[in-house]
Motif scaffolding. Structure first.
Motif, PDB file in Angstrom:
ATOM      1  N   PRO A  84       0.811  -1.230   0.000  1.00  0.00           N
ATOM      2  CA  PRO A  84       0.000   0.000   0.000  1.00  0.00           C
ATOM      3  C   PRO A  84       0.837   1.270   0.000  1.00  0.00           C
ATOM      4  O   PRO A  84       2.015   1.264   0.381  1.00  0.00           O
ATOM      5  CB  PRO A  84      -0.807  -0.121   1.301  1.00  0.00           C
ATOM      6  N   GLU A  85       0.203   2.344  -0.407  1.00  0.00           N
ATOM      7  CA  GLU A  85       0.823   3.665  -0.298  1.00  0.00           C
ATOM      8  C   GLU A  85       1.147   3.944   1.164  1.00  0.00           C
ATOM      9  O   GLU A  85       0.360   3.648   2.061  1.00  0.00           O
ATOM     10  CB  GLU A  85      -0.154   4.714  -0.835  1.00  0.00           C
ATOM     11  N   GLY A  86       2.328   4.500   1.408  1.00  0.00           N
ATOM     12  CA  GLY A  86       2.699   4.831   2.777  1.00  0.00           C
ATOM     13  C   GLY A  86       3.344   3.682   3.534  1.00  0.00           C
ATOM     14  O   GLY A  86       3.601   3.778   4.734  1.00  0.00           O
ATOM     15  N   ARG A  87       3.556   2.547   2.870  1.00  0.00           N
ATOM     16  CA  ARG A  87       4.328   1.414   3.372  1.00  0.00           C
ATOM     17  C   ARG A  87       3.615   0.616   4.457  1.00  0.00           C
ATOM     18  O   ARG A  87       3.503  -0.587   4.388  1.00  0.00           O
ATOM     19  CB  ARG A  87       5.722   1.872   3.839  1.00  0.00           C
ATOM     20  N   ARG A  88       3.191   1.264   5.532  1.00  0.00           N
ATOM     21  CA  ARG A  88       2.386   0.633   6.586  1.00  0.00           C
ATOM     22  C   ARG A  88       3.037  -0.609   7.190  1.00  0.00           C
ATOM     23  O   ARG A  88       2.401  -1.645   7.362  1.00  0.00           O
ATOM     24  CB  ARG A  88       0.985   0.286   6.056  1.00  0.00           C
ATOM     25  N   GLU A  97      10.498  -9.661  11.848  1.00  0.00           N
ATOM     26  CA  GLU A  97       9.105  -9.939  12.226  1.00  0.00           C
ATOM     27  C   GLU A  97       8.131  -9.380  11.193  1.00  0.00           C
ATOM     28  O   GLU A  97       7.128 -10.024  10.856  1.00  0.00           O
ATOM     29  CB  GLU A  97       8.821  -9.352  13.611  1.00  0.00           C
ATOM     30  N   ASN A  98       8.418  -8.179  10.692  1.00  0.00           N
ATOM     31  CA  ASN A  98       7.570  -7.600   9.641  1.00  0.00           C
ATOM     32  C   ASN A  98       7.557  -8.491   8.410  1.00  0.00           C
ATOM     33  O   ASN A  98       6.501  -8.733   7.815  1.00  0.00           O
ATOM     34  CB  ASN A  98       8.076  -6.199   9.269  1.00  0.00           C
ATOM     35  N   LEU A  99       8.708  -8.984   8.024  1.00  0.00           N
ATOM     36  CA  LEU A  99       8.789  -9.837   6.845  1.00  0.00           C
ATOM     37  C   LEU A  99       8.017 -11.139   7.053  1.00  0.00           C
ATOM     38  O   LEU A  99       7.305 -11.598   6.152  1.00  0.00           O
ATOM     39  CB  LEU A  99      10.252 -10.138   6.513  1.00  0.00           C
ATOM     40  N   MET A 144      11.545  -0.958   1.387  1.00  0.00           N
ATOM     41  CA  MET A 144      12.110  -2.280   1.117  1.00  0.00           C
ATOM     42  C   MET A 144      11.441  -3.349   1.975  1.00  0.00           C
ATOM     43  O   MET A 144      11.148  -4.452   1.495  1.00  0.00           O
ATOM     44  CB  MET A 144      13.622  -2.262   1.371  1.00  0.00           C
ATOM     45  N   VAL A 145      11.194  -3.030   3.236  1.00  0.00           N
ATOM     46  CA  VAL A 145      10.505  -3.983   4.115  1.00  0.00           C
ATOM     47  C   VAL A 145       9.109  -4.287   3.574  1.00  0.00           C
ATOM     48  O   VAL A 145       8.681  -5.446   3.535  1.00  0.00           O
ATOM     49  CB  VAL A 145      10.421  -3.449   5.560  1.00  0.00           C
ATOM     50  N   ALA A 146       8.403  -3.246   3.139  1.00  0.00           N
ATOM     51  CA  ALA A 146       7.039  -3.439   2.625  1.00  0.00           C
ATOM     52  C   ALA A 146       7.045  -4.322   1.378  1.00  0.00           C
ATOM     53  O   ALA A 146       6.193  -5.202   1.218  1.00  0.00           O
ATOM     54  CB  ALA A 146       6.400  -2.081   2.318  1.00  0.00           C
ATOM     55  N   ILE A 147       8.018  -4.096   0.497  1.00  0.00           N
ATOM     56  CA  ILE A 147       8.124  -4.932  -0.702  1.00  0.00           C
ATOM     57  C   ILE A 147       8.533  -6.352  -0.313  1.00  0.00           C
ATOM     58  O   ILE A 147       7.963  -7.340  -0.799  1.00  0.00           O
ATOM     59  CB  ILE A 147       9.135  -4.325  -1.699  1.00  0.00           C
ATOM     60  N   GLY A 148       9.504  -6.455   0.585  1.00  0.00           N
ATOM     61  CA  GLY A 148       9.947  -7.777   1.018  1.00  0.00           C
ATOM     62  C   GLY A 148       8.841  -8.574   1.681  1.00  0.00           C
ATOM     63  O   GLY A 148       8.692  -9.782   1.441  1.00  0.00           O
ATOM     64  N   ARG A 149       8.048  -7.907   2.505  1.00  0.00           N
ATOM     65  CA  ARG A 149       6.912  -8.570   3.173  1.00  0.00           C
ATOM     66  C   ARG A 149       5.951  -9.154   2.142  1.00  0.00           C
ATOM     67  O   ARG A 149       5.466 -10.281   2.282  1.00  0.00           O
ATOM     68  CB  ARG A 149       6.191  -7.549   4.063  1.00  0.00           C
TER      69      ARG A 149
END
Length: 236
Positions: A84-88, A97-99, A144-149
């Motif tokens: 999503p926009e804004g990564r979240r 943990e996010n991943l 990067m975390v958001a994409i990796g997740r």
């Protein structure tokens, strides 16, 4: 085979007509970009594909699956995963943990572990910061975390909503390089971007969205040299 087909879609927010006969396709293996200014309907399109808003008219088909009638969690299970926009990302959880949250719908933990290794290989900076809390990362690292997740979920179609927003030009290039690398590894990508210059460099095809409808479309290289696109989106 057409991976995604959006045909003549209308979406309303109350009396606001957000999408007006929107139509576009995404073929397997492509990076397709939706360009447009704020309020054009780009994020509404992403929410439509994720099952978060429903069309009043038209059809949304993903390899024969009717997304207009599918629940958001079934859409994720079918391989459409939305950054999503804004990564979240979760600010008090570590990068690792996010991943791991991206693998929530993946039953095979061995597959999750393999994808984690692939994400850390693709984005070594995340491996360096795996124990760091998400909220302490830079904007580019959070993206990067958001994409990796999303990649941990094993997307067939990765939906990216404004991944360059708020990032410095050098970091935008890094993020776009990651998107291109993900695509080169076999993932189809639908990219929503205001940064037309960065998006057109990596996209195969692009559509311009204005007031909820596509007005210009074609190969990305053609749009990058189209006077209408240059004047409106490339600062020329």
């Amino acid at each position: 085979m057409t991976t995604l087909e959006v045909r003549d879609v209308d979406v309303y927010y109350g009396r606001v007509h957000a999408l007006r006969g929107l139509s576009f396709t995404v073929e397997e293996g492509e990076i397709v970009c939706l360009l447009g200014n704020n309020g054009a309907g780009k994020s509404t399109t992403m929410n439509l594909l994720s099952g978060l808003v429903r069309p009043k008219a038209g059809s949304v088909l993903w390899d024969g699956m009717d997304l207009a009638a599918a629940s958001p969690w079934n859409i994720v299970s079918a391989g459409l995963i939305h950054v999503p926009e804004g990564r979240r990302i979760f600010s008090t959880m570590t990068v690792h943990e996010n991943l791991l949250l991206g693998g929530y719908t993946v039953g095979d933990q061995k597959k999750v572990a393999e994808r984690l290794d692939q994400v850390y290989s693709l984005m070594p900076r995340l491996a360096e910061r795996r124990k760091q809390q998400g909220g302490t990362l830079s904007g580019g690292e959070q993206q990067m975390v958001a994409i990796g997740r999303a990649l941990i979920g094993g997307p067939k179609l990765l939906l990216l909503d404004e991944p360059s927003m708020g990032l410095a030009p050098l970091v935008v290039r890094q993020v776009m390089d990651i998107v291109a690398a993900v695509n080169a590894q076999g993932t189809t990508v639908l990219l929503v971007e205001q940064n037309a210059r960065a998006a057109l460099k990596i996209a195969h095809r692009a559509y311009v969205v204005e007031t909820g409808a596509t007005t210009v479309s074609g190969p990305a290289a053609d749009l990058a040299s189209d006077p209408r696109v240059i004047e409106a989106y490339l600062g020329g």
